[in-house]
Scaffold this active site. Structure first.
Site, PDB file in Angstrom:
ATOM      1  N   LYS A 165      -2.441  -8.260  -7.514  1.00 26.48           N
ATOM      2  CA  LYS A 165      -1.012  -8.032  -7.751  1.00 26.48           C
ATOM      3  C   LYS A 165      -0.273  -7.810  -6.430  1.00 26.48           C
ATOM      4  O   LYS A 165       0.810  -8.366  -6.202  1.00 26.48           O
ATOM      5  CB  LYS A 165      -0.819  -6.825  -8.666  1.00 26.48           C
ATOM      6  CG  LYS A 165      -1.235  -7.049 -10.112  1.00 26.48           C
ATOM      7  CD  LYS A 165      -1.088  -5.762 -10.915  1.00 26.48           C
ATOM      8  CE  LYS A 165      -1.507  -5.967 -12.361  1.00 26.48           C
ATOM      9  NZ  LYS A 165      -0.635  -6.910 -13.088  1.00 26.48           N
ATOM     10  N   LYS A 190       2.149  17.867   2.425  1.00 26.09           N
ATOM     11  CA  LYS A 190       1.171  18.956   2.395  1.00 26.09           C
ATOM     12  C   LYS A 190       1.420  19.881   3.584  1.00 26.09           C
ATOM     13  O   LYS A 190       2.071  19.488   4.559  1.00 26.09           O
ATOM     14  CB  LYS A 190      -0.246  18.384   2.444  1.00 26.09           C
ATOM     15  CG  LYS A 190      -0.654  17.651   1.169  1.00 26.09           C
ATOM     16  CD  LYS A 190      -2.114  17.222   1.218  1.00 26.09           C
ATOM     17  CE  LYS A 190      -2.541  16.554  -0.071  1.00 26.09           C
ATOM     18  NZ  LYS A 190      -3.971  16.180  -0.067  1.00 26.09           N
ATOM     19  N   GLU A 214      -6.477   4.735  -8.263  1.00 29.62           N
ATOM     20  CA  GLU A 214      -5.590   5.529  -7.416  1.00 29.62           C
ATOM     21  C   GLU A 214      -4.997   4.627  -6.347  1.00 29.62           C
ATOM     22  O   GLU A 214      -5.717   3.917  -5.648  1.00 29.62           O
ATOM     23  CB  GLU A 214      -6.334   6.675  -6.737  1.00 29.62           C
ATOM     24  CG  GLU A 214      -5.389   7.532  -5.894  1.00 29.62           C
ATOM     25  CD  GLU A 214      -6.112   8.498  -4.973  1.00 29.62           C
ATOM     26  OE1 GLU A 214      -5.887   9.711  -5.084  1.00 29.62           O
ATOM     27  OE2 GLU A 214      -6.908   8.034  -4.121  1.00 29.62           O
TER      28      GLU A 214
END
Length: 241
Positions: A52, A144, A171
């Site tokens: 894709k 983070k 993921e």
């Protein structure tokens, strides 16, 4: 005459295999087959997403002003990595439980030119009818503590096998070139110090993340000026219900 080819296994390994009783050897072979059956859909899930993204990348390269996708990479967790995560998550060791608890066995990383491209590629990929979004963590908008930035997405795609379609979680990490460079360096340092990074290095890494973020903002602004878009930096993650 050519010399005999080197054996695939050492003499010691061959002797060890010969010493295993047939019942144990049969169990080992059965487990190997079960693991291959378990892991194969994840490999195909990676293939689906990679295809894709490659299609989008080629379309942009051939038909649009520029290509927002710099490069794509993928990884499939090893049996050892899966085992370690099973222990950390304290989940049952059955394949069904692992399938339910661990959603990052298959991973794809997409590196983009600009921050706005990260969100654009995310929108294009997740708008496809056979892609289902399971979870999104936007570490670009909310980095983070150590400065790590990336858009993490767990999606689900159907993999069509001989027995029918299987939904497979994959993921996807989307980030800019600057974010990817920083993350690669941080990863190497993390493993060099076995997770216990000295305080001075942590401070330097955090400062470097801030510098990389500023670079992304500057390059985004230059990119918009070149395109004649002076509306300022504006990008946001779509809301999924």
């Amino acid at each position: 005459m050519d010399p005999d080819p080197a054996p695939l296994l050492s003499t010691h390994a061959i002797e060890a295999l010969q010493s295993i009783d047939p019942a144990t050897l049969s169990e080992v072979q059965a487990f190997r087959e079960d693991f291959v059956r378990f892991i194969m859909p994840y490999k195909f899930g990676i293939d689906e997403i990679s295809t894709k993204v490659s299609i989008l990348r080629e379309e942009f390269a051939e038909l649009h002003e520029y290509n927002p996708i710099e490069h794509i990479s993928s990884r499939l967790k090893s049996a050892e990595s899966i085992e370690q995560k099973v222990m950390r998550k304290n989940c049952d060791a059955s394949f069904d439980a692992i399938r339910e608890a661990i959603t990052d066995i298959a991973g794809v990383r997409i590196v983009c030119s600009f921050v706005s491209d990260v969100y654009r590629v995310f929108e294009l990929l997740t708008a496809q009818e056979d892609v289902r979004v399971l979870r999104v963590k936007d570490y670009i908008a909310h980095p983070k503590p150590n400065g790590y930035k990336s858009l993490h997405v767990i999606i689900e795609v159907p993999v069509f096998l001989s027995g029918g379609p299987i939904p497979v979680p994959v993921e996807i990490q989307l980030r800019t070139v600057a974010m990817d460079f920083w993350a690669s360096l941080e990863h190497k340092i993390y493993y060099k110090y076995d997770g216990e990074i000295p305080g001075a290095l942590v401070r330097d890494l955090t400062a470097a993340a801030s510098t990389a973020g500023q670079l992304d903002l500057t390059m985004e602004d230059i990119h918009r000026q070149v395109r004649g878009d002076d509306g300022g930096v504006h990008y946001a993650l779509p809301v999924f219900v």
